[in-house]
Design an enzyme around this catalytic site. Structure first.
Site, PDB file in Angstrom:
ATOM      1  N   GLU A 120       0.853  -1.198   0.000  1.00 20.52           N
ATOM      2  CA  GLU A 120       0.000   0.000   0.000  1.00 20.52           C
ATOM      3  C   GLU A 120       0.881   1.237   0.000  1.00 20.52           C
ATOM      4  O   GLU A 120       2.099   1.157   0.210  1.00 20.52           O
ATOM      5  CB  GLU A 120      -0.951  -0.027   1.199  1.00 20.52           C
ATOM      6  CG  GLU A 120      -1.962  -1.154   1.078  1.00 20.52           C
ATOM      7  CD  GLU A 120      -3.084  -1.098   2.097  1.00 20.52           C
ATOM      8  OE1 GLU A 120      -3.069  -0.216   2.976  1.00 20.52           O
ATOM      9  OE2 GLU A 120      -3.978  -1.943   2.004  1.00 20.52           O
ATOM     10  N   HIS A 235      -9.589   9.357   2.251  1.00 18.75           N
ATOM     11  CA  HIS A 235      -9.122   8.320   1.328  1.00 18.75           C
ATOM     12  C   HIS A 235      -9.382   8.806  -0.086  1.00 18.75           C
ATOM     13  O   HIS A 235     -10.484   9.270  -0.387  1.00 18.75           O
ATOM     14  CB  HIS A 235      -9.864   7.003   1.591  1.00 18.75           C
ATOM     15  CG  HIS A 235      -9.150   5.830   1.013  1.00 18.75           C
ATOM     16  ND1 HIS A 235      -9.075   5.602  -0.343  1.00 18.75           N
ATOM     17  CD2 HIS A 235      -8.448   4.836   1.595  1.00 18.75           C
ATOM     18  CE1 HIS A 235      -8.359   4.517  -0.567  1.00 18.75           C
ATOM     19  NE2 HIS A 235      -7.969   4.029   0.600  1.00 18.75           N
ATOM     20  N   ARG A 280      -1.338   9.274   1.297  1.00 15.39           N
ATOM     21  CA  ARG A 280      -2.772   9.423   1.062  1.00 15.39           C
ATOM     22  C   ARG A 280      -3.234  10.860   0.946  1.00 15.39           C
ATOM     23  O   ARG A 280      -4.076  11.194   0.118  1.00 15.39           O
ATOM     24  CB  ARG A 280      -3.512   8.784   2.222  1.00 15.39           C
ATOM     25  CG  ARG A 280      -4.175   7.542   1.798  1.00 15.39           C
ATOM     26  CD  ARG A 280      -4.875   6.882   2.901  1.00 15.39           C
ATOM     27  NE  ARG A 280      -4.787   5.460   2.611  1.00 15.39           N
ATOM     28  CZ  ARG A 280      -5.286   4.514   3.353  1.00 15.39           C
ATOM     29  NH1 ARG A 280      -5.916   4.819   4.465  1.00 15.39           N
ATOM     30  NH2 ARG A 280      -5.173   3.260   2.993  1.00 15.39           N
ATOM     31  N   HIS A 339     -12.087   9.119   6.048  1.00 14.90           N
ATOM     32  CA  HIS A 339     -11.817   7.688   6.181  1.00 14.90           C
ATOM     33  C   HIS A 339     -11.307   7.298   7.563  1.00 14.90           C
ATOM     34  O   HIS A 339     -11.726   6.289   8.118  1.00 14.90           O
ATOM     35  CB  HIS A 339     -10.790   7.309   5.110  1.00 14.90           C
ATOM     36  CG  HIS A 339     -10.455   5.860   5.062  1.00 14.90           C
ATOM     37  ND1 HIS A 339     -11.409   4.895   4.836  1.00 14.90           N
ATOM     38  CD2 HIS A 339      -9.262   5.196   5.207  1.00 14.90           C
ATOM     39  CE1 HIS A 339     -10.829   3.697   4.836  1.00 14.90           C
ATOM     40  NE2 HIS A 339      -9.534   3.861   5.077  1.00 14.90           N
ATOM     41  N   ARG A 374      -1.818   8.721   9.090  1.00 15.21           N
ATOM     42  CA  ARG A 374      -1.666   7.286   9.334  1.00 15.21           C
ATOM     43  C   ARG A 374      -1.075   6.593   8.113  1.00 15.21           C
ATOM     44  O   ARG A 374      -1.532   6.803   6.982  1.00 15.21           O
ATOM     45  CB  ARG A 374      -3.044   6.684   9.630  1.00 15.21           C
ATOM     46  CG  ARG A 374      -3.046   5.186   9.707  1.00 15.21           C
ATOM     47  CD  ARG A 374      -4.463   4.669   9.780  1.00 15.21           C
ATOM     48  NE  ARG A 374      -5.173   4.866   8.539  1.00 15.21           N
ATOM     49  CZ  ARG A 374      -5.883   3.933   7.921  1.00 15.21           C
ATOM     50  NH1 ARG A 374      -5.988   2.733   8.439  1.00 15.21           N
ATOM     51  NH2 ARG A 374      -6.510   4.184   6.790  1.00 15.21           N
TER      52      ARG A 374
HETATM   53  C1  LIG Z   1     -13.964   0.828   4.542  1.00 12.76           C
HETATM   54  C2  LIG Z   1     -12.795   0.811   5.494  1.00 12.76           C
HETATM   55  C3  LIG Z   1     -11.655   0.075   5.185  1.00 12.76           C
HETATM   56  C4  LIG Z   1     -10.566   0.053   6.071  1.00 12.76           C
HETATM   57  N1  LIG Z   1      -9.473  -0.718   5.755  1.00 12.76           N
HETATM   58  C5  LIG Z   1      -8.462  -0.797   6.655  1.00 12.76           C
HETATM   59  C6  LIG Z   1      -7.361  -1.670   6.425  1.00 12.76           C
HETATM   60  O1  LIG Z   1      -7.303  -2.383   5.437  1.00 12.76           O
HETATM   61  N2  LIG Z   1      -6.360  -1.689   7.346  1.00 12.76           N
HETATM   62  C7  LIG Z   1      -6.390  -0.920   8.480  1.00 12.76           C
HETATM   63  O2  LIG Z   1      -5.451  -0.977   9.285  1.00 12.76           O
HETATM   64  N3  LIG Z   1      -7.434  -0.104   8.722  1.00 12.76           N
HETATM   65  C8  LIG Z   1      -8.465  -0.040   7.854  1.00 12.76           C
HETATM   66  N4  LIG Z   1      -9.522   0.786   8.122  1.00 12.76           N
HETATM   67  C9  LIG Z   1      -9.571   1.458   9.412  1.00 12.76           C
HETATM   68  C10 LIG Z   1      -9.904   0.422  10.483  1.00 12.76           C
HETATM   69  O3  LIG Z   1     -10.858  -0.492   9.959  1.00 12.76           O
HETATM   70  C11 LIG Z   1     -10.475   1.092  11.726  1.00 12.76           C
HETATM   71  O4  LIG Z   1      -9.605   2.097  12.166  1.00 12.76           O
HETATM   72  C12 LIG Z   1     -10.622   0.061  12.849  1.00 12.76           C
HETATM   73  O5  LIG Z   1     -11.330  -1.069  12.391  1.00 12.76           O
HETATM   74  C13 LIG Z   1     -11.341   0.684  14.028  1.00 12.76           C
HETATM   75  O6  LIG Z   1     -11.628  -0.330  14.945  1.00 12.76           O
HETATM   76  P1  LIG Z   1     -12.344   0.052  16.299  1.00 12.76           P
HETATM   77  O7  LIG Z   1     -12.504  -1.227  17.047  1.00 12.76           O
HETATM   78  O8  LIG Z   1     -11.617   1.163  16.944  1.00 12.76           O
HETATM   79  O9  LIG Z   1     -13.779   0.652  15.850  1.00 12.76           O
HETATM   80  P2  LIG Z   1     -14.972  -0.017  15.037  1.00 12.76           P
HETATM   81  O10 LIG Z   1     -14.566  -1.255  14.360  1.00 12.76           O
HETATM   82  O11 LIG Z   1     -15.577   1.048  14.192  1.00 12.76           O
HETATM   83  O12 LIG Z   1     -16.017  -0.434  16.176  1.00 12.76           O
HETATM   84  C14 LIG Z   1     -16.705   0.543  16.918  1.00 12.76           C
HETATM   85  C15 LIG Z   1     -17.738  -0.145  17.784  1.00 12.76           C
HETATM   86  O13 LIG Z   1     -18.283   0.803  18.710  1.00 12.76           O
HETATM   87  C16 LIG Z   1     -19.700   0.698  18.731  1.00 12.76           C
HETATM   88  N5  LIG Z   1     -20.218   1.985  19.211  1.00 12.76           N
HETATM   89  C17 LIG Z   1     -20.005   3.219  18.701  1.00 12.76           C
HETATM   90  N6  LIG Z   1     -20.618   4.151  19.467  1.00 12.76           N
HETATM   91  C18 LIG Z   1     -21.217   3.490  20.483  1.00 12.76           C
HETATM   92  C19 LIG Z   1     -22.009   3.897  21.597  1.00 12.76           C
HETATM   93  N7  LIG Z   1     -22.295   5.188  21.819  1.00 12.76           N
HETATM   94  N8  LIG Z   1     -22.483   2.958  22.434  1.00 12.76           N
HETATM   95  C20 LIG Z   1     -22.216   1.630  22.241  1.00 12.76           C
HETATM   96  N9  LIG Z   1     -21.470   1.200  21.192  1.00 12.76           N
HETATM   97  C21 LIG Z   1     -20.980   2.114  20.330  1.00 12.76           C
HETATM   98  C22 LIG Z   1     -20.051   0.323  17.290  1.00 12.76           C
HETATM   99  O14 LIG Z   1     -21.346  -0.239  17.197  1.00 12.76           O
HETATM  100  C23 LIG Z   1     -18.937  -0.701  17.026  1.00 12.76           C
HETATM  101  O15 LIG Z   1     -19.265  -1.930  17.619  1.00 12.76           O
HETATM  102  C24 LIG Z   1     -10.621   0.814   7.253  1.00 12.76           C
HETATM  103  C25 LIG Z   1     -11.751   1.554   7.568  1.00 12.76           C
HETATM  104  C26 LIG Z   1     -12.845   1.545   6.706  1.00 12.76           C
HETATM  105  C27 LIG Z   1     -14.059   2.336   7.058  1.00 12.76           C
END
Ligand SMILES: Cc1cc2nc3c(=O)[nH]c(=O)nc-3n(C[C@H](O)[C@H](O)[C@H](O)COP(=O)(O)OP(=O)(O)OC[C@H]3O[C@@H](n4cnc5c(N)ncnc54)[C@H](O)[C@@H]3O)c2cc1C
Length: 518
Positions: A120, A235, A280, A339, A374
């Site tokens: 990437e 992105h 990016r 993103h 990032r």
């Molecule tokens: C389309 C896309 C592709 C990506 N591809 C990559 C990749 O290839 N490699 C990489 O490193 N990163 C990638 N990223 C970034 C990465 O996916 C995210 O930074 C990472 O998954 C975030 O994980 P998290 O557990 O912090 O949050 P999330 O996975 O977003 O989970 C958040 C959780 O919190 C819950 N929540 C939110 N607010 C509340 C509330 N008030 N009360 C109760 N629950 C709540 C939601 O329901 C969810 O369960 C990508 C992001 C996107 C959008």
């Protein structure tokens, strides 16, 4: 609004808000200590983690090393990474990939059993481990959810939206959530926020629409300190069309040789150092500038990866086909979209915030790894690595006895819809001081009132104040009125109270009065 509330005393047991990779892995690393996870959506839904395509960055290849991964991370962070944190994270990355494999994640491998690595932007080596081609997030979440379901110490309550943290004598004492049967209060002195990103504050985003910074608002209203909030990554290649959120066309497609062209077929990034694989922010601004001149922008994968597209990127191919586009035969229309959020709740190496009893993990936290930008695929790595350190810190923290609050007001459900226009206009890939200043009175007045826009406005206000205070262009933050980088790199630290104070100081009283009466 005050309502009768069910109260559950967790007896000091940890509570995790959010069930993406950060929340689920923290709970698994805490086992066998009992833990409660609250998620507003059903497991696997409304989490960016499930949508990740590219994979996780880790120096596992024979030509790679953690020093090279570190150098690429620091270069992308544009002077604002915490080098010590970054070094620890990249060194711990291979073990985090192993931990995921240990939970059951089936990473893509060659016929001889060795891991396959994607490339990437701004990585000097192929070091992105992936699963199911471009379905890495789906495979990770499938595995983690099943591991969580099999772990008796983990209780999951789905459909509970957390709306406030309870704070007693400056320390966290519980959370207030709302579920289908009304408000519910959990008292505990150990809370981990793992609620993901803020893309849902913008019109054009790749994030689930429920990712609009609710975790940031919880911490902000509890008085936590934030770091570098102005850094939002756009992105360059989200699939252009009517759907919101937008489907991402992973950078890995450019890693496999696809190029950016306009409607005339011109490769308009050819002269830029790094071209399509420049960092990016550079590519996103170039695409945004080309669109602003009235062009259309396409990702041309016809030659490379060409006929191999559907095999290597099955989910992206399916999304394109659903819109009548065959990516091996015709260019894919793309535009930039919000993103990833580099800024967030300021935390230390243990994920601990400035509020006693409050930790943050995943995208909602600002650990110092990403700095001003990032490096692609470093965020799943960060969440996987930090989840272990957060679990160790939470597990080792003393259980404070929690108090039973007598009466707590229940805020209404947050909704960023009315804000998206202003946030998209002033906090996009190119910003300027005048537009940012113009938005402050509205954001101040909404953040100060009760209502669905209040919490989203509080977060937008903090980002706008941070963006105004950063009078330079660095990483993902670009100011057209300050296009150069200042000599000294500095971090921005801010609480919600400070944002209110700074916001009020920045604008004349009549402008604020008229926003209040609007
Ligand atoms: C389309 C896309 C592709 C990506 N591809 C990559 C990749 O290839 N490699 C990489 O490193 N990163 C990638 N990223 C970034 C990465 O996916 C995210 O930074 C990472 O998954 C975030 O994980 P998290 O557990 O912090 O949050 P999330 O996975 O977003 O989970 C958040 C959780 O919190 C819950 N929540 C939110 N607010 C509340 C509330 N008030 N009360 C109760 N629950 C709540 C939601 O329901 C969810 O369960 C990508 C992001 C996107 C959008």
């Amino acid at each position: 609004m005050r309502q009768s509330i069910d109260v559950h005393d967790l007896g000091g047991r940890p509570l995790i808000v959010g069930a993406g990779i950060a929340g689920l892995m923290t709970a698994l690393h805490l086992a066998p200590e009992p833990v409660l996870i609250l998620s507003k959506a059903r497991l696997g839904e409304e989490a960016s983690s499930a949508w990740a395509q590219g994979g996780l960055a880790a120096s596992l290849g024979p030509d790679d090393s953690s020093d090279l991964h570190l150098a690429d991370t620091l270069a992308a962070g544009d002077g604002l990474c915490d080098a010590q944190i970054a070094e620890k994270v990249v060194r711990a990355a291979p073990a985090a990939v192993e931990a995921l494999a240990g939970f059951g994640v089936r990473f893509d491998k060659a016929a001889d059993g060795t891991l396959l690595f994607g490339l990437e932007a701004a990585h000097r080596r192929r070091r992105i481990v992936h699963a199911g081609g471009d379905a890495t997030g789906r495979e990770i979440m499938r595995t983690l959810i099943s591991a969580v379901r099999r772990t008796p110490s983990i209780t999951v309550l789905e459909g509970i939206e957390v709306r406030r943290l309870l704070v007693d004598d400056g320390a966290v004492s519980g959370v207030l959530g709302v579920g289908s049967s009304g408000p519910v209060l959990f008292t505990t002195g150990r809370v981990v926020i793992a609620t993901g990103g803020i893309g849902g504050l913008f019109h054009d985003t790749t994030n689930p629409s429920g990712s609009f910074g609710q975790g940031l608002a919880l911490a902000a209203r509890a008085g936590a300190e934030f770091a570098d909030l102005e850094f939002v990554q756009f992105h360059p290649t989200a699939l252009d069309g009517h759907d919101r959120p937008m489907r991402l066309v992973s950078e890995a497609v450019r890693g496999e040789g696809a190029i950016l062209i306009d409607e005339t077929g011109r490769r308009f990034l050819e002269a830029v150092p790094g071209a399509e694989l420049a960092s990016r922010d550079v590519v996103a601004r170039a695409v945004a500038a080309h669109l602003a001149k009235g062009h259309r922008v396409f990702l041309d994968a016809r030659e490379k990866p060409g006929a191999a597209f559907a095999a290597r990127f099955p989910a992206i191919a399916a999304a394109c086909h659903a819109r009548g586009i065959d990516p091996s035969r015709e260019p894919i229309p793309v535009r930039p979209a919000a993103h990833y959020h580099m800024g967030g709740i300021a935390v230390d190496i243990n994920g601990q915030s400035s509020v006693p009893g409050l930790w943050a993990c995943g995208e909602v936290a600002c650990t110092g790894l990403h700095g001003a930008n990032r490096l692609a695929s470093n965020s799943l790595t960060e969440a996987a690595v930090f989840s272990r350190w957060v679990a160790e810190s939470v597990g080792g923290a003393t259980m404070r006895s929690s108090l039973q609050p007598v009466s707590v007001p229940v805020p209404c459900a947050a909704d960023p819809a009315t804000l998206r226009c202003v946030v998209s206009r002033v906090l996009g890939a190119v910003r300027d001081g005048e537009a940012l200043l113009d938005a402050i009175p509205l954001l101040l007045s909404l953040a100060d009132r009760q209502g669905p826009a209040s919490d989203p406005a509080a977060i937008a206000l903090m980002i706008a104040v941070s963006a105004l205070m950063r009078k330079e262009s660095r990483g993902a933050h670009f100011r057209s009125d300050y296009p150069c980088r200042s000599e000294r790199a500095r971090h921005a630290r801010l609480t919600l109270d400070q944002a209110f104070e700074a916001g009020r100081g920045l604008i004349p009283e009549p402008a604020l009065a008229s926003a209040r009466s609007a």
